[in-house]
Design a protein around this motif. Structure first.
Motif, mmCIF file in Angstrom:
data_model
loop_
_atom_site.group_PDB
_atom_site.id
_atom_site.type_symbol
_atom_site.label_atom_id
_atom_site.label_comp_id
_atom_site.label_asym_id
_atom_site.label_seq_id
_atom_site.Cartn_x
_atom_site.Cartn_y
_atom_site.Cartn_z
ATOM 1 N N HIS A 165 0.836 -1.209 0.000
ATOM 2 C CA HIS A 165 0.000 0.000 0.000
ATOM 3 C C HIS A 165 0.869 1.256 0.000
ATOM 4 N N ILE A 166 1.953 1.220 0.758
ATOM 5 C CA ILE A 166 2.881 2.356 0.758
ATOM 6 C C ILE A 166 3.484 2.537 -0.634
ATOM 7 N N LEU A 167 3.863 1.445 -1.266
ATOM 8 C CA LEU A 167 4.436 1.518 -2.612
ATOM 9 C C LEU A 167 3.409 2.012 -3.627
ATOM 10 N N ARG A 168 2.139 1.634 -3.462
ATOM 11 C CA ARG A 168 1.091 2.142 -4.353
ATOM 12 C C ARG A 168 0.951 3.655 -4.190
ATOM 13 N N HIS A 169 0.955 4.112 -2.941
ATOM 14 C CA HIS A 169 0.904 5.549 -2.674
ATOM 15 C C HIS A 169 2.050 6.263 -3.386
ATOM 16 N N TYR A 170 3.248 5.729 -3.201
ATOM 17 C CA TYR A 170 4.424 6.390 -3.764
ATOM 18 C C TYR A 170 4.391 6.373 -5.290
ATOM 19 N N GLY A 171 4.073 5.228 -5.875
ATOM 20 C CA GLY A 171 4.016 5.150 -7.333
ATOM 21 C C GLY A 171 2.981 6.086 -7.919
ATOM 22 N N SER A 172 1.831 6.189 -7.268
ATOM 23 C CA SER A 172 0.770 7.079 -7.763
ATOM 24 C C SER A 172 1.190 8.536 -7.680
ATOM 25 N N ALA A 173 1.876 8.894 -6.597
ATOM 26 C CA ALA A 173 2.334 10.277 -6.451
ATOM 27 C C ALA A 173 3.461 10.591 -7.428
ATOM 28 N N ARG A 174 4.406 9.693 -7.584
ATOM 29 C CA ARG A 174 5.529 9.926 -8.502
ATOM 30 C C ARG A 174 5.031 10.071 -9.938
ATOM 31 N N ALA A 175 3.981 9.334 -10.289
ATOM 32 C CA ALA A 175 3.440 9.414 -11.647
ATOM 33 C C ALA A 175 2.866 10.788 -11.944
ATOM 34 N N LEU A 176 2.521 11.548 -10.917
ATOM 35 C CA LEU A 176 1.912 12.869 -11.095
ATOM 36 C C LEU A 176 2.815 14.001 -10.610
ATOM 37 N N ALA A 177 4.049 13.670 -10.250
ATOM 38 C CA ALA A 177 4.919 14.656 -9.610
ATOM 39 C C ALA A 177 5.371 15.766 -10.542
ATOM 40 N N ASP A 178 5.146 15.617 -11.849
ATOM 41 C CA ASP A 178 5.518 16.685 -12.770
ATOM 42 C C ASP A 178 4.441 17.773 -12.836
ATOM 43 N N ARG A 179 3.314 17.547 -12.200
ATOM 44 C CA ARG A 179 2.261 18.559 -12.189
ATOM 45 C C ARG A 179 2.606 19.634 -11.160
ATOM 46 N N PRO A 180 2.368 20.897 -11.482
ATOM 47 C CA PRO A 180 2.735 21.976 -10.546
ATOM 48 C C PRO A 180 1.929 21.966 -9.263
ATOM 49 N N ASN A 181 0.804 21.267 -9.245
ATOM 50 C CA ASN A 181 -0.047 21.265 -8.047
ATOM 51 C C ASN A 181 0.099 19.978 -7.231
ATOM 52 N N VAL A 182 1.112 19.162 -7.543
ATOM 53 C CA VAL A 182 1.390 17.935 -6.783
ATOM 54 C C VAL A 182 2.820 18.012 -6.272
ATOM 55 N N ALA A 183 3.002 17.834 -4.979
ATOM 56 C CA ALA A 183 4.346 17.905 -4.411
ATOM 57 C C ALA A 183 4.566 16.759 -3.435
ATOM 58 N N LEU A 184 5.775 16.205 -3.460
ATOM 59 C CA LEU A 184 6.164 15.133 -2.550
ATOM 60 C C LEU A 184 7.085 15.687 -1.468
ATOM 61 N N PHE A 185 6.775 15.370 -0.229
ATOM 62 C CA PHE A 185 7.591 15.739 0.927
ATOM 63 C C PHE A 185 8.019 14.467 1.635
ATOM 64 N N HIS A 186 9.102 14.555 2.395
ATOM 65 C CA HIS A 186 9.575 13.397 3.149
ATOM 66 C C HIS A 186 9.725 13.763 4.621
ATOM 67 N N TYR A 187 9.284 12.858 5.468
ATOM 68 C CA TYR A 187 9.340 13.047 6.916
ATOM 69 C C TYR A 187 10.756 13.377 7.379
ATOM 70 N N ALA A 188 11.750 12.673 6.815
ATOM 71 C CA ALA A 188 13.140 12.912 7.234
ATOM 72 C C ALA A 188 13.580 14.326 6.877
ATOM 73 N N ASP A 189 13.164 14.832 5.724
ATOM 74 C CA ASP A 189 13.504 16.205 5.350
ATOM 75 C C ASP A 189 12.811 17.203 6.262
ATOM 76 N N MET A 190 11.579 16.899 6.658
ATOM 77 C CA MET A 190 10.850 17.778 7.566
ATOM 78 C C MET A 190 11.564 17.846 8.912
ATOM 79 N N LYS A 191 12.094 16.716 9.371
ATOM 80 C CA LYS A 191 12.844 16.712 10.627
ATOM 81 C C LYS A 191 14.162 17.458 10.484
#
Length: 297
Positions: A165-191
């Motif tokens: 399920h985590i991999l499905r989330h990631y794959g779905s987000a990465r497939a749309l990451a070139d759109r200006p209104n979709v952004a990926l953040f990472h917990y480690a970067d936030m910390k």
């Protein structure tokens, strides 16, 4: 219109989004559980309000639309009545959500093993008995981790947060990451750099605050402050839903799995990750931009 994947689990029904017409300025925080959902929602609430003391009350003001245990008509009516800029939460992958080019989608990820360990603790703190099937309290046979590796990305399994399920989330987000209104953040970067996270989210939202106020907003979203004021910041905080609002935040630490998982467990996990992700995508999903994998939107 692209056909959406239907996610239906004990908690989730992605069809509920059909009752919530999107507005051009909506902000949707989309994550697997225990990846920093509440943290990101709090950042959004602070930036939209410009108030370090804003009453977040996330489950009411920034609702989890696809959870089946809240009356859909009430949730949809409450959202429709909002006259301010709305923000909502979803644990459904992007391929199951309505996509509007004018809305903002903020996707947050975390090392899958850290998600798993955090969720193990979370299920002991909430009154949802069916989780015992996946997360038995006395798991001497390693059933919990086998379920994590073997679970399906959708259907009944999805709400127990298996790796698929985590991999499905990631794959779905990465497939749309070139759109200006979709952004990926990472917990480690936030910390690592919460100020940089605020700056990036503010850019997405189109908000701007004076530097002294921004510093106060960042302070309000610090882990220590949110844990110290857990009744204010935890979902349904102060209402007695969880055994401990403070334990919802627990430690916010990474790498707790090192002393718990066996070499065989890690070998099985590594094989699954290598089968589904490129080395670059795996490095980012596990460690964020600090992995040296480059910046992913």
């Amino acid at each position: 219109m692209t056909r959406r994947t239907h996610y239906l689990g004990p908690l989730t029904d992605s069809r509920r989004w059909e009752a919530v017409p999107l507005r051009p300025d909506d902000v949707i925080v989309v994550t697997p559980p225990k990846c920093g959902t509440t943290w990101m929602q709090t950042i959004v609430a602070l930036l939209l309000s410009g108030d370090p003391e804003v009453e977040t009350e996330l489950s009411i003001r920034m609702p989890w639309v696809d959870i089946r245990h809240r009356d859909l008509a009430e949730v949809a009516g409450r959202l429709d009545a909002m006259t301010h800029r709305r923000s909502m939460k979803s644990h459904t992958p992007l391929d199951g959500l309505p996509l509007d080019d004018r809305a903002q989608y903020i996707c947050v990820f975390r090392h899958p093993l850290d998600v798993h360990m955090s969720f193990r603790k979370h299920v002991r703190n909430i009154p949802v008995p069916w989780f015992e099937d996946w997360y038995p309290e006395n798991d001497t046979g390693g059933r919990t981790f086998r379920s994590f590796l073997d679970g399906a990305p959708d259907g009944f399994d999805c709400d127990a947060v298996p790796l698929a399920h985590i991999l499905r989330h990631y794959g779905s987000a990465r497939a749309l990451a070139d759109r200006p209104n979709v952004a990926l953040f990472h917990y480690a970067d936030m910390k690592r750099d919460l100020a940089a996270t605020f700056e990036r989210v503010a850019g997405m939202l189109g908000t701007s605050h004076p530097a002294p106020l921004t510093a106060r907003l960042i302070g309000a979203a610090s882990f220590d402050n949110m844990k110290r004021n857990a009744a204010r910041f935890a979902p349904s905080g102060g209402k007695g839903f969880m055994k401990s609002d403070s334990d919802f935040f627990h430690r916010g630490a990474n790498g707790q799995w090192h002393s718990i998982l066996s070499d065989d467990d890690l070998a099985a996990y590594n094989a699954m990750m290598e089968a589904h992700l490129s080395p670059e995508d795996r490095a980012w999903l596990e460690h964020g931009s600090g992995a040296g994998s480059g910046h992913l939107r």
